[in-house]
Design an enzyme around this catalytic site. Structure first.
Site, PDB file in Angstrom:
ATOM      1  N   CYS A   1       0.836  -1.198   0.000  1.00  0.00           N
ATOM      2  CA  CYS A   1       0.000   0.000   0.000  1.00  0.00           C
ATOM      3  C   CYS A   1       0.874   1.251   0.000  1.00  0.00           C
ATOM      4  O   CYS A   1       1.932   1.244   0.602  1.00  0.00           O
ATOM      5  CB  CYS A   1      -0.913   0.001   1.215  1.00  0.00           C
ATOM      6  SG  CYS A   1      -2.388  -0.980   0.875  1.00  0.00           S
ATOM      7  N   PRO A   2       0.457   2.285  -0.696  1.00  0.00           N
ATOM      8  CA  PRO A   2      -0.866   2.462  -1.306  1.00  0.00           C
ATOM      9  C   PRO A   2      -0.946   2.052  -2.779  1.00  0.00           C
ATOM     10  O   PRO A   2      -1.936   2.357  -3.441  1.00  0.00           O
ATOM     11  CB  PRO A   2      -1.069   3.978  -1.191  1.00  0.00           C
ATOM     12  CG  PRO A   2       0.306   4.531  -1.442  1.00  0.00           C
ATOM     13  CD  PRO A   2       1.255   3.539  -0.798  1.00  0.00           C
TER      14      PRO A   2
END
Lengths: 70, 363
Positions: free
Chosen positions: A9-10
């Site tokens: 992530c992201p």
């Protein structure tokens, strides 16, 4: 389909965001291997007019199906 | 409000309470937790730098990593992964650390400083937000450090194993391990309380995905305020706690382990914010990810340890303001630190540019 396996992530959500902005698909399948990405993509989907269903596909991987809300 | 929202707010409240408790138990003021400062102390304790006032093997860091490991194993979220540009992550870890130590605190301590009334930290907050904004632009332009891949499960235990060794060295205290006799490194909570605080926060940070950089990043990138609520919960908890305890001191006067060098505080935290976005999370998040089995985050943490050592060996870390017998001595960022920040920002620009459009296309 977006294959975001291996990305942390992201990045998976960024990839989904770009695809949604580019083509606004009715359905979108996303493959991830990070539980955090499942949560983030689900939250992004709900905030952007999509329903999201996820299932574990085995071997620490998940498939999400995003479907545009009616 | 869903379960995850309660979790991230609850985690923020507990982090704030733990920070207040650790300060009351002996940690420096406004430094219940500080990932940059505590990694710097560990680097000093291991003899990687010679700044005598900041040498101590901080059990909080051990607890954060091991708490995340336990939580990840219990919820079957432990993933041994590595291979996403590890050398670049090492360098980015160093850069984030140099920027944070110029400001005198990681993003988490920045929030704790603000909650204690340290108005000087506002320059850091604005810089941090600006750096995150630049990092978000890079993400929008296609920045990526590439995919990680599955590795042997044992690889995921490198940082937890290292932290167990750090704890053993703290308790056994062999002669080659350094302990500050004065200064921030000599101010610490009893080891068991510090370890427990770290473990509790490590578990909660793993479950809630709490991330200081992620909070602002997600707002800029997706208009998603989920993680930011954890950030705000920490601030409100610490603010209320300090007001109740009589420790709230909202002035520009001498603040604990802080300085008035606003421009370089801004730039240092801009560097920390930008680097954190490129890494995918703030220093706290890197510890948690390494605890969950990420070899890439473990490499980042080792980069932060080396960055902390260089920051002190080369005189790049910020110097705190001081008031001795009524005489004010201004601290700030010395020339070496300013050069370090400029070099760090240039390196961030190069790394960002070199890794644009690395992200693979959708199928």
């Amino acid at each position: 389909m977006i294959d975001a396996r291996g990305y942390s992530c992201p990045m998976p959500v960024v990839m989904v965001q770009k695809e949604v902005k580019k083509s606004a698909p009715d359905t979108l399948e996303v493959l991830v291997d990070d539980p955090c990405a499942v949560e983030n993509i689900t939250r992004f989907a709900h905030n952007n007019g999509y329903n999201a269903v996820s299932r574990e596909t085995g071997d620490e991987e998940f498939a999400l199906i995003l479907t545009k809300k009616a | 409000m869903n379960k995850n929202k309660y979790l991230v707010i609850g985690a923020g409240v507990i982090v704030g309470l733990a920070a207040l408790a650790l300060t009351a138990a002996g940690n420096p003021a406004n430094m219940g937790f500080c990932i940059a400062c505590f990694l710097r102390d560990i680097a000093g304790g291991l003899g990687l730098h010679s700044a005598e006032k900041v040498q101590y093997l901080r059990p909080e860091i051990v607890g954060l990593v091991l708490g995340a490991t336990v939580a990840a194993l219990a919820s079957k979220e432990f993933r041994a992964r590595a291979g996403s540009a590890p050398a670049l992550r090492f360098v980015l870890g160093m850069i984030v650390m140099v920027g944070a130590l110029a400001f005198l605190g990681c993003p988490l301590r920045m929030v704790l400083r603000l909650g204690g009334g340290d108005v000087t930290a506002i320059a850091g907050l604005i810089g941090f937000a600006a750096g995150i904004g630049v990092g978000v632009l890079c993400l929008k332009k296609g920045f990526s450090l590439g995919r990680a891949r599955k590795v042997q499960k044992a690889d995921g235990f490198v940082l937890p194993g290292f932290m167990i060794a750090v704890l053993a060295l703290l308790l056994l205290a062999p002669s080659f391990i350094r302990f500050s006799q004065a200064g921030p490194g000599a101010s610490h909570a009893p080891w068991l309380i510090a370890l427990a605080g770290g473990l509790i926060v490590g578990v909660l940070a793993q479950k809630s995905r709490l991330c200081m950089a992620g909070g602002l990043r997600d707002v800029f990138l997706f208009r998603d305020f989920h993680l930011l609520t954890g950030f705000i919960a920490i601030f409100v908890t610490v603010l209320v706690g300090n007001l109740v305890l009589g420790n709230f001191n909202p002035t520009l006067a001498v603040q604990p382990v802080a300085h008035h060098d606003y421009v370089w505080s801004f730039l240092g935290m801009a560097m920390a914010g930008w680097g954190s976005v490129l890494l995918g999370g703030c220093p706290l998040r890197q510890l948690i990810l390494a605890g969950e089995g990420s070899g890439d985050s473990a490499v980042t943490v080792f980069g932060m340890l080396v960055g902390a050592a260089l920051a002190h060996n080369f005189g790049m870390a910020g110097n705190a303001d001081a008031m001795t017998d009524g005489v004010f001595t201004a601290g700030g960022v010395a020339q070496a630190g300013r050069i370090g920040i400029v070099i760090g920002l240039i390196l961030l620009a190069i790394i960002s540019y070199a890794n644009l459009h690395r992200e693979e296309k959708t199928k």
